[in-house]
Design a protein around this motif. Sequence first.
Motif, PDB file in Angstrom:
ATOM      1  N   ARG A  65      35.105  48.335  43.851  1.00 20.77           N
ATOM      2  CA  ARG A  65      35.340  48.777  42.479  1.00 20.77           C
ATOM      3  C   ARG A  65      34.261  48.303  41.511  1.00 20.77           C
ATOM      4  O   ARG A  65      33.884  49.027  40.588  1.00 20.77           O
ATOM      5  N   SER A  66      33.750  47.106  41.702  1.00 18.21           N
ATOM      6  CA  SER A  66      32.833  46.509  40.726  1.00 18.21           C
ATOM      7  C   SER A  66      31.535  46.077  41.391  1.00 18.21           C
ATOM      8  O   SER A  66      31.494  45.798  42.594  1.00 18.21           O
ATOM      9  N   ASN A  67      30.500  46.016  40.574  1.00 24.57           N
ATOM     10  CA  ASN A  67      29.198  45.522  41.025  1.00 24.57           C
ATOM     11  C   ASN A  67      29.144  44.012  40.783  1.00 24.57           C
ATOM     12  O   ASN A  67      28.693  43.547  39.735  1.00 24.57           O
ATOM     13  N   TYR A  68      29.617  43.258  41.757  1.00 22.03           N
ATOM     14  CA  TYR A  68      29.709  41.809  41.592  1.00 22.03           C
ATOM     15  C   TYR A  68      28.347  41.174  41.363  1.00 22.03           C
ATOM     16  O   TYR A  68      28.205  40.272  40.530  1.00 22.03           O
ATOM     17  N   LEU A  69      27.339  41.633  42.081  1.00 19.56           N
ATOM     18  CA  LEU A  69      26.019  41.037  41.974  1.00 19.56           C
ATOM     19  C   LEU A  69      25.468  41.162  40.555  1.00 19.56           C
ATOM     20  O   LEU A  69      24.830  40.224  40.041  1.00 19.56           O
ATOM     21  N   LYS A  70      25.711  42.282  39.908  1.00 20.13           N
ATOM     22  CA  LYS A  70      25.235  42.475  38.533  1.00 20.13           C
ATOM     23  C   LYS A  70      25.911  41.495  37.584  1.00 20.13           C
ATOM     24  O   LYS A  70      25.247  40.854  36.759  1.00 20.13           O
ATOM     25  N   HIS A  71      27.235  41.361  37.679  1.00 20.09           N
ATOM     26  CA  HIS A  71      27.955  40.417  36.826  1.00 20.09           C
ATOM     27  C   HIS A  71      27.530  38.978  37.116  1.00 20.09           C
ATOM     28  O   HIS A  71      27.394  38.166  36.195  1.00 20.09           O
ATOM     29  N   PHE A  72      27.328  38.672  38.388  1.00 16.75           N
ATOM     30  CA  PHE A  72      26.895  37.321  38.764  1.00 16.75           C
ATOM     31  C   PHE A  72      25.521  37.012  38.181  1.00 16.75           C
ATOM     32  O   PHE A  72      25.283  35.924  37.645  1.00 16.75           O
ATOM     33  N   THR A  73      24.608  37.970  38.270  1.00 23.04           N
ATOM     34  CA  THR A  73      23.269  37.777  37.710  1.00 23.04           C
ATOM     35  C   THR A  73      23.329  37.561  36.204  1.00 23.04           C
ATOM     36  O   THR A  73      22.614  36.711  35.656  1.00 23.04           O
ATOM     37  N   ASN A  74      24.179  38.323  35.533  1.00 17.99           N
ATOM     38  CA  ASN A  74      24.334  38.140  34.083  1.00 17.99           C
ATOM     39  C   ASN A  74      24.866  36.753  33.755  1.00 17.99           C
ATOM     40  O   ASN A  74      24.396  36.100  32.810  1.00 17.99           O
ATOM     41  N   SER A  75      25.845  36.284  34.516  1.00 16.08           N
ATOM     42  CA  SER A  75      26.405  34.951  34.270  1.00 16.08           C
ATOM     43  C   SER A  75      25.359  33.871  34.474  1.00 16.08           C
ATOM     44  O   SER A  75      25.262  32.919  33.686  1.00 16.08           O
ATOM     45  N   VAL A  76      24.564  33.987  35.524  1.00 16.16           N
ATOM     46  CA  VAL A  76      23.510  32.999  35.789  1.00 16.16           C
ATOM     47  C   VAL A  76      22.480  32.997  34.668  1.00 16.16           C
ATOM     48  O   VAL A  76      22.089  31.939  34.151  1.00 16.16           O
ATOM     49  N   ALA A  77      22.052  34.191  34.267  1.00 18.38           N
ATOM     50  CA  ALA A  77      21.032  34.285  33.219  1.00 18.38           C
ATOM     51  C   ALA A  77      21.548  33.736  31.894  1.00 18.38           C
ATOM     52  O   ALA A  77      20.830  33.016  31.178  1.00 18.38           O
ATOM     53  N   ILE A  78      22.802  34.048  31.554  1.00 13.82           N
ATOM     54  CA  ILE A  78      23.359  33.616  30.269  1.00 13.82           C
ATOM     55  C   ILE A  78      23.620  32.114  30.252  1.00 13.82           C
ATOM     56  O   ILE A  78      23.237  31.409  29.312  1.00 13.82           O
ATOM     57  N   SER A  79      24.266  31.587  31.293  1.00 11.83           N
ATOM     58  CA  SER A  79      24.631  30.168  31.300  1.00 11.83           C
ATOM     59  C   SER A  79      23.399  29.267  31.436  1.00 11.83           C
ATOM     60  O   SER A  79      23.234  28.308  30.673  1.00 11.83           O
ATOM     61  N   PHE A  80      22.511  29.584  32.363  1.00 14.68           N
ATOM     62  CA  PHE A  80      21.331  28.746  32.553  1.00 14.68           C
ATOM     63  C   PHE A  80      20.327  28.945  31.419  1.00 14.68           C
ATOM     64  O   PHE A  80      19.690  27.988  30.971  1.00 14.68           O
ATOM     65  N   GLY A  81      20.191  30.194  30.948  1.00 15.77           N
ATOM     66  CA  GLY A  81      19.269  30.455  29.847  1.00 15.77           C
ATOM     67  C   GLY A  81      19.680  29.767  28.563  1.00 15.77           C
ATOM     68  O   GLY A  81      18.850  29.154  27.874  1.00 15.77           O
ATOM     69  N   SER A  82      20.973  29.845  28.225  1.00 20.69           N
ATOM     70  CA  SER A  82      21.449  29.202  27.000  1.00 20.69           C
ATOM     71  C   SER A  82      21.362  27.687  27.100  1.00 20.69           C
ATOM     72  O   SER A  82      21.043  27.005  26.116  1.00 20.69           O
ATOM     73  N   THR A  83      21.606  27.137  28.291  1.00 21.64           N
ATOM     74  CA  THR A  83      21.506  25.688  28.469  1.00 21.64           C
ATOM     75  C   THR A  83      20.062  25.212  28.327  1.00 21.64           C
ATOM     76  O   THR A  83      19.784  24.203  27.664  1.00 21.64           O
ATOM     77  N   PHE A  84      19.126  25.926  28.947  1.00 22.52           N
ATOM     78  CA  PHE A  84      17.714  25.559  28.851  1.00 22.52           C
ATOM     79  C   PHE A  84      17.225  25.637  27.409  1.00 22.52           C
ATOM     80  O   PHE A  84      16.576  24.712  26.908  1.00 22.52           O
ATOM     81  N   LEU A  85      17.568  26.723  26.725  1.00 18.33           N
ATOM     82  CA  LEU A  85      17.143  26.879  25.333  1.00 18.33           C
ATOM     83  C   LEU A  85      17.787  25.817  24.448  1.00 18.33           C
ATOM     84  O   LEU A  85      17.144  25.264  23.544  1.00 18.33           O
TER      85      LEU A  85
END
Length: 276
Positions: A65-85
Amino acid sequence: MAREVSKRRKAITTAAAGCVGFLMFFPILWIAILSLKSEGDAIRGPLEILSSNWTLESYGAVQERSNYLKHFTNSVAISFGSTFLGMLVAIPAAWAMAFVPGRRTKDVLMWMLSTKMLPPVGVLIPLYLIFRDTGLLDTRTGLVLVMMLINLPIMVWMLYTYFKEVPGEILEAARMDGATLRKELFYVLTPMALPGMASTVLLVIILAWNEAFWTLNLTAVKAAPLTAFIASYSSPEGLFYAKLSAASIVAIAPILLLGWISQKQLVRGLTFGAVK
């Protein structure tokens, strides 16, 4: 001399800690059990659920039903990106508050913490309109900025506490040896406060990974992380308990694994400076 602890007291303490740990872990365990049941079995009573057949069909339905990899990639980019910044901003801010004399440091820290007391819904509409007009709506960049800003007070507070444990005389000695501000931060302060900085990074990543309010209101399709992925299984047609549980397990599995691997570093950082 340390006080000797009897075997009986140690056993009671261990049993109590085990019970508390089990109670905290039980919701995750129950979700894992429901994810291995069919939709018909998932709505039965607890004893009937445990005795019913086990199946992986919910995980298969989630993947179809869902594209898990896309959602997972978004979560990684958002959580790690916001933490680094956020760390790029929080480290100099905490350093200035910890080592530059000032009488209003505590007032500034309290003001920063007070921003966490504001209900997020109070600023949702203005922020939504700003994101819509600037093209940041439903983008990773927009969510990275939001996550960084909402977690920045926590980062500054934690880093300030850890930096205060570092003796100021060491930094003064480095300055006398000709260390510039950049060298002082990277080669003197950072190695000494590394456990505290690591625990701050881990905690903020977890907070950003689990954030649901902003991700559900500021995303639609393109930048939707795993929190939106889970929410998609709550529909007007009803709650699909087995599929919802399977989606929850695959969403929290990466962050659980990260927490398990880094638990020693997290505990070490949270107790940094506790013992002189």
